[in-house]
Design a protein around this motif. Sequence first.
Motif, PDB file in Angstrom:
ATOM      1  N   TYR A  16       0.957  -1.210  -0.034  1.00 52.64           N
ATOM      2  CA  TYR A  16       0.115  -0.070   0.027  1.00 52.64           C
ATOM      3  C   TYR A  16       0.761   1.154   0.229  1.00 52.64           C
ATOM      4  CZ  TYR A  16      -3.105   3.673   1.769  1.00 52.64           C
ATOM      5  OH  TYR A  16      -3.662   4.903   2.048  1.00 52.64           O
ATOM      6  N   ASP A  17       0.442   2.297  -0.918  1.00 53.57           N
ATOM      7  CA  ASP A  17       1.371   3.311  -0.944  1.00 53.57           C
ATOM      8  C   ASP A  17       0.437   4.309  -0.984  1.00 53.57           C
ATOM      9  OD1 ASP A  17       2.612   5.641  -1.600  1.00 53.57           O
ATOM     10  OD2 ASP A  17       3.342   5.242  -3.708  1.00 53.57           O
ATOM     11  N   PRO A  18       0.148   5.247   0.175  1.00 56.13           N
ATOM     12  CA  PRO A  18      -0.980   6.324   0.594  1.00 56.13           C
ATOM     13  C   PRO A  18      -1.079   7.257  -0.616  1.00 56.13           C
ATOM     14  CG  PRO A  18       0.604   6.594   2.121  1.00 56.13           C
ATOM     15  CD  PRO A  18       1.078   5.214   1.313  1.00 56.13           C
ATOM     16  N   ASN A  19      -0.081   7.516  -1.148  1.00 53.18           N
ATOM     17  CA  ASN A  19       0.185   8.739  -2.401  1.00 53.18           C
ATOM     18  C   ASN A  19      -0.042   8.277  -3.797  1.00 53.18           C
ATOM     19  OD1 ASN A  19       0.711  10.733  -0.122  1.00 53.18           O
ATOM     20  ND2 ASN A  19       2.869   9.709   0.151  1.00 53.18           N
ATOM     21  N   PHE A  20      -0.119   7.059  -3.929  1.00 52.98           N
ATOM     22  CA  PHE A  20      -0.319   6.550  -5.324  1.00 52.98           C
ATOM     23  C   PHE A  20      -1.893   6.513  -5.677  1.00 52.98           C
ATOM     24  CE2 PHE A  20      -1.497   2.831  -8.177  1.00 52.98           C
ATOM     25  CZ  PHE A  20      -0.792   3.462  -9.310  1.00 52.98           C
ATOM     26  N   VAL A  21      -2.068   7.280  -6.768  1.00 52.23           N
ATOM     27  CA  VAL A  21      -3.572   7.196  -6.849  1.00 52.23           C
ATOM     28  C   VAL A  21      -3.855   6.628  -8.637  1.00 52.23           C
ATOM     29  CG1 VAL A  21      -5.718   8.892  -7.539  1.00 52.23           C
ATOM     30  CG2 VAL A  21      -3.713   9.542  -5.821  1.00 52.23           C
ATOM     31  N   PRO A  22      -4.484   5.535  -8.408  1.00 50.45           N
ATOM     32  CA  PRO A  22      -4.836   4.830  -9.439  1.00 50.45           C
ATOM     33  C   PRO A  22      -5.660   5.657 -10.727  1.00 50.45           C
ATOM     34  CG  PRO A  22      -5.082   3.252  -7.747  1.00 50.45           C
ATOM     35  CD  PRO A  22      -4.899   4.589  -7.259  1.00 50.45           C
ATOM     36  N   ASP A  23      -5.492   5.187 -11.892  1.00 48.40           N
ATOM     37  CA  ASP A  23      -6.334   6.060 -12.890  1.00 48.40           C
ATOM     38  C   ASP A  23      -7.882   5.652 -12.610  1.00 48.40           C
ATOM     39  OD1 ASP A  23      -4.233   6.791 -14.162  1.00 48.40           O
ATOM     40  OD2 ASP A  23      -4.205   5.203 -15.590  1.00 48.40           O
ATOM     41  N   SER A  24      -8.236   4.514 -12.198  1.00 52.77           N
ATOM     42  CA  SER A  24      -9.567   4.389 -11.986  1.00 52.77           C
ATOM     43  C   SER A  24     -10.153   5.384 -10.746  1.00 52.77           C
ATOM     44  CB  SER A  24      -9.844   3.099 -11.635  1.00 52.77           C
ATOM     45  OG  SER A  24      -9.179   2.828 -10.543  1.00 52.77           O
ATOM     46  N   VAL A  25      -9.185   5.866  -9.916  1.00 53.39           N
ATOM     47  CA  VAL A  25      -9.593   6.497  -8.689  1.00 53.39           C
ATOM     48  C   VAL A  25      -9.578   7.988  -9.221  1.00 53.39           C
ATOM     49  CG1 VAL A  25      -8.686   7.315  -6.316  1.00 53.39           C
ATOM     50  CG2 VAL A  25      -8.824   4.991  -6.918  1.00 53.39           C
ATOM     51  N   LYS A  26      -8.541   8.285  -9.969  1.00 55.66           N
ATOM     52  CA  LYS A  26      -8.554   9.698 -10.491  1.00 55.66           C
ATOM     53  C   LYS A  26      -9.870   9.825 -11.296  1.00 55.66           C
ATOM     54  CE  LYS A  26      -3.653   9.661 -11.501  1.00 55.66           C
ATOM     55  NZ  LYS A  26      -2.663   9.408 -12.457  1.00 55.66           N
ATOM     56  N   TRP A  65      -8.184   3.684   0.784  1.00 59.50           N
ATOM     57  CA  TRP A  65      -8.078   4.179  -0.280  1.00 59.50           C
ATOM     58  C   TRP A  65      -6.869   5.489  -0.311  1.00 59.50           C
ATOM     59  CZ3 TRP A  65     -12.031   5.658  -4.372  1.00 59.50           C
ATOM     60  CH2 TRP A  65     -12.786   4.715  -4.639  1.00 59.50           C
ATOM     61  N   PRO A  66      -6.657   6.011  -1.474  1.00 58.61           N
ATOM     62  CA  PRO A  66      -5.455   7.004  -1.499  1.00 58.61           C
ATOM     63  C   PRO A  66      -5.748   8.296  -0.488  1.00 58.61           C
ATOM     64  CG  PRO A  66      -5.798   6.235  -3.736  1.00 58.61           C
ATOM     65  CD  PRO A  66      -6.868   5.735  -3.012  1.00 58.61           C
ATOM     66  N   THR A  67      -4.890   8.763   0.296  1.00 60.92           N
ATOM     67  CA  THR A  67      -5.160   9.951   1.123  1.00 60.92           C
ATOM     68  C   THR A  67      -5.911  10.959   0.287  1.00 60.92           C
ATOM     69  OG1 THR A  67      -3.125  10.878   0.597  1.00 60.92           O
ATOM     70  CG2 THR A  67      -3.322   9.451   2.536  1.00 60.92           C
ATOM     71  N   ALA A  68      -6.392  11.763   1.117  1.00 58.56           N
ATOM     72  CA  ALA A  68      -7.109  13.219   0.585  1.00 58.56           C
ATOM     73  C   ALA A  68      -6.042  13.993  -0.044  1.00 58.56           C
ATOM     74  CB  ALA A  68      -7.828  13.917   1.653  1.00 58.56           C
ATOM     75  N   GLU A  69      -4.876  14.090   0.473  1.00 59.35           N
ATOM     76  CA  GLU A  69      -3.858  14.914  -0.139  1.00 59.35           C
ATOM     77  C   GLU A  69      -3.345  14.437  -1.368  1.00 59.35           C
ATOM     78  OE1 GLU A  69      -4.021  15.443   4.263  1.00 59.35           O
ATOM     79  OE2 GLU A  69      -3.696  13.891   3.069  1.00 59.35           O
ATOM     80  N   ALA A  70      -3.327  13.108  -1.577  1.00 57.87           N
ATOM     81  CA  ALA A  70      -2.971  12.630  -2.882  1.00 57.87           C
ATOM     82  C   ALA A  70      -4.025  12.599  -4.048  1.00 57.87           C
ATOM     83  CB  ALA A  70      -2.855  11.095  -2.815  1.00 57.87           C
ATOM     84  N   VAL A  71      -5.420  12.888  -3.587  1.00 56.62           N
ATOM     85  CA  VAL A  71      -6.386  13.163  -4.651  1.00 56.62           C
ATOM     86  C   VAL A  71      -6.678  14.714  -4.732  1.00 56.62           C
ATOM     87  CG1 VAL A  71      -7.337  10.880  -4.418  1.00 56.62           C
ATOM     88  CG2 VAL A  71      -8.470  12.876  -3.124  1.00 56.62           C
ATOM     89  N   ALA A  72      -6.263  15.357  -3.882  1.00 59.68           N
ATOM     90  CA  ALA A  72      -6.470  17.065  -3.716  1.00 59.68           C
ATOM     91  C   ALA A  72      -6.230  17.533  -5.212  1.00 59.68           C
ATOM     92  CB  ALA A  72      -5.845  17.794  -2.741  1.00 59.68           C
ATOM     93  N   PRO A  73      -4.984  17.359  -5.836  1.00 56.10           N
ATOM     94  CA  PRO A  73      -4.733  18.058  -6.968  1.00 56.10           C
ATOM     95  C   PRO A  73      -5.605  17.817  -8.021  1.00 56.10           C
ATOM     96  CG  PRO A  73      -2.644  16.917  -6.178  1.00 56.10           C
ATOM     97  CD  PRO A  73      -3.866  16.361  -5.275  1.00 56.10           C
ATOM     98  N   TYR A  74      -6.389  16.539  -8.019  1.00 58.66           N
ATOM     99  CA  TYR A  74      -7.292  16.333  -9.239  1.00 58.66           C
ATOM    100  C   TYR A  74      -8.879  17.017  -9.222  1.00 58.66           C
ATOM    101  CZ  TYR A  74      -3.701  12.675  -9.675  1.00 58.66           C
ATOM    102  OH  TYR A  74      -2.438  12.127  -9.881  1.00 58.66           O
ATOM    103  N   VAL A  75      -8.787  17.656  -7.884  1.00 53.69           N
ATOM    104  CA  VAL A  75     -10.117  18.174  -7.537  1.00 53.69           C
ATOM    105  C   VAL A  75      -9.910  19.809  -7.128  1.00 53.69           C
ATOM    106  CG1 VAL A  75     -11.324  16.234  -6.980  1.00 53.69           C
ATOM    107  CG2 VAL A  75     -10.064  17.626  -5.276  1.00 53.69           C
ATOM    108  N   ASP A  76      -8.848  20.261  -7.705  1.00 56.72           N
ATOM    109  CA  ASP A  76      -8.638  21.873  -7.375  1.00 56.72           C
ATOM    110  C   ASP A  76      -8.241  22.078  -6.055  1.00 56.72           C
ATOM    111  OD1 ASP A  76      -9.220  22.272 -10.370  1.00 56.72           O
ATOM    112  OD2 ASP A  76     -11.294  22.674  -9.862  1.00 56.72           O
ATOM    113  N   GLY A  77      -7.811  21.180  -5.266  1.00 60.41           N
ATOM    114  CA  GLY A  77      -7.644  21.381  -3.960  1.00 60.41           C
ATOM    115  C   GLY A  77      -8.855  21.632  -3.027  1.00 60.41           C
ATOM    116  N   ASP A  78      -9.910  21.504  -3.627  1.00 59.25           N
ATOM    117  CA  ASP A  78     -11.370  21.910  -2.870  1.00 59.25           C
ATOM    118  C   ASP A  78     -11.372  21.545  -1.317  1.00 59.25           C
ATOM    119  OD1 ASP A  78     -14.081  21.796  -2.285  1.00 59.25           O
ATOM    120  OD2 ASP A  78     -14.022  23.210  -3.913  1.00 59.25           O
ATOM    121  N   HIS A  79     -11.197  22.325  -0.466  1.00 52.67           N
ATOM    122  CA  HIS A  79     -11.267  21.878   0.849  1.00 52.67           C
ATOM    123  C   HIS A  79     -12.610  20.984   1.230  1.00 52.67           C
ATOM    124  CE1 HIS A  79     -10.683  22.334   5.046  1.00 52.67           C
ATOM    125  NE2 HIS A  79     -11.863  22.958   5.262  1.00 52.67           N
TER     126      HIS A  79
END
Length: 512
Positions: A16-26, A65-79
């Motif tokens: 498990y790598d918390p910062n890795f975001v698979p394409d399906s998760v993106k 799942w990947p951490t919120a910090e890892a997926v944040a760039p794909y959602v404009d960092g929306d708080h």
Amino acid sequence: MAAYDADSSAGGDLAYDPNFVPDSVKTFVVHLYRQIRDKNVYEIHQMYEGSFNRLTDRMFRESPWPTAEAVAPYVDGDHVFCLLYREMWFRHVYARLTPTPKQRVESWDNYCSLFGVVLHGVVNMQLPNQWLWDMVDEFVYQFQSYCQYRAKLKNKTEEELQLLRNFDQAWNVYGVLNYLQALVEKSNIIQILEREKEGLEQFTVDNGYDYQGGSNVLKMLGYYSMIGLLRVHCLLGDYRTGLKYMAPIDLSQQGVYTNVIGSHISTIYHYGFANLMLRRYGDAIREFNKMLLYILKYKQYHQKSPQYDQILKKNEQMYALLAVCLSLCPQQKLVDENVSTQLKEKYNDKMTKMQRYDDEASTVYDELFSYGCPKFITPSAPVLDEPLTNYNQEAYRLQLKMFLFEVKQQQLLAGIRSFLKIYSTITVTKLAQFMDVDEATLRTILMTYKHKMHSTDNDGKIVSNADIDFYVDDDTVHVVEAKPTKRFGDYFLRQILKFEEMISELEKVQLD
């Protein structure tokens, strides 16, 4: 939420790598973010109930799942989106894995931030009622889980004890109650429900959604928080206060609480249990019966639901509690024939034993109560300097002791009731001889019967739970038995439906 290295991940999965975001998760988070911004409630619900669970089954069975910090760039960092994502992230950890002590604290912090935004910010979203219910339900569940975890001190490591000391305000009972109460008050939900009774609102008609382009989030979180407060007070053993919070919701009518199966079951289960503990057996029997009949009719429609296992568990618990209610207060006329049939299949022998009120009966009451009751909690923080012991069962033992004490007080009532069913009038002297007690003791038993078969309703009125009433005049007991109303129409309708089913089955038969 901090990233975790491989060996500290909740699932213990070294890959498990918390910062890795698979394409399906993106793809999932980008699409979900877009639908939330567009207020597309239907699509959000499909993703929340369907896509999230399918991705979990395929990729995250044994890891977070990947951490919120890892997926944040794909959602404009929306708080706000990241807060919602974390809420789902922690819920997945609790449901599929085992949360670490640190994750328990971090989940509390996330709920504080999320509810803080809802209470003090401007939330311009429409979310599915299912998701909003799950938020409140999970909030209460994680509070209950933390109290149980904190009370098991015996095998705690020094690191865990230090974390309990450092974060002693995490999942504080006052904090939990304050958030739920604040959501109720800030949402004005009580006033909305009052205005609906006057025909000035369409809250129930609209299922709580805002079709004028506004947000349903605060309003629905306030609504579900009333149910959450009922549950919390049941866990604390404060049943009267719990029922007061439910007063604005009319359970005799279809409401928004019935549109989400988890909300519907939790409401009736805790409402029925609170009434059972307050000796309002009639109300408990009515509500358990309605819910069990509903599950019996519609269970097959929820088989693919993620909540299906929970539905089955609560169904079995409510049958156990209904058996207890009917043994303490025989009111068979309040139970539907189909529910009664199921109940007899499950608990007929045990209900017969409970009617005897001997030691074996007490054992059965203990068994069914222990199976059907909620997991009670001790909300106060433990004293960590004393010899470390487990006290997570103390609240349960106290509630069980109180319940069995109530049962013991009613031991002679079954005997007196059996005689009252036989006679319309009988002298006090004769009844005392039958009961093998003196007249003074018999009068005490009669008064006990009157007391135990009456309770105070939510409006403070004294109501009877008994199917047999009596009064004593000139040393004679006069019995007044309520005659059950025979409903022939229901019987004929059931037989017509069965006949139609038989005809449809026969029509399917192919004859050579």
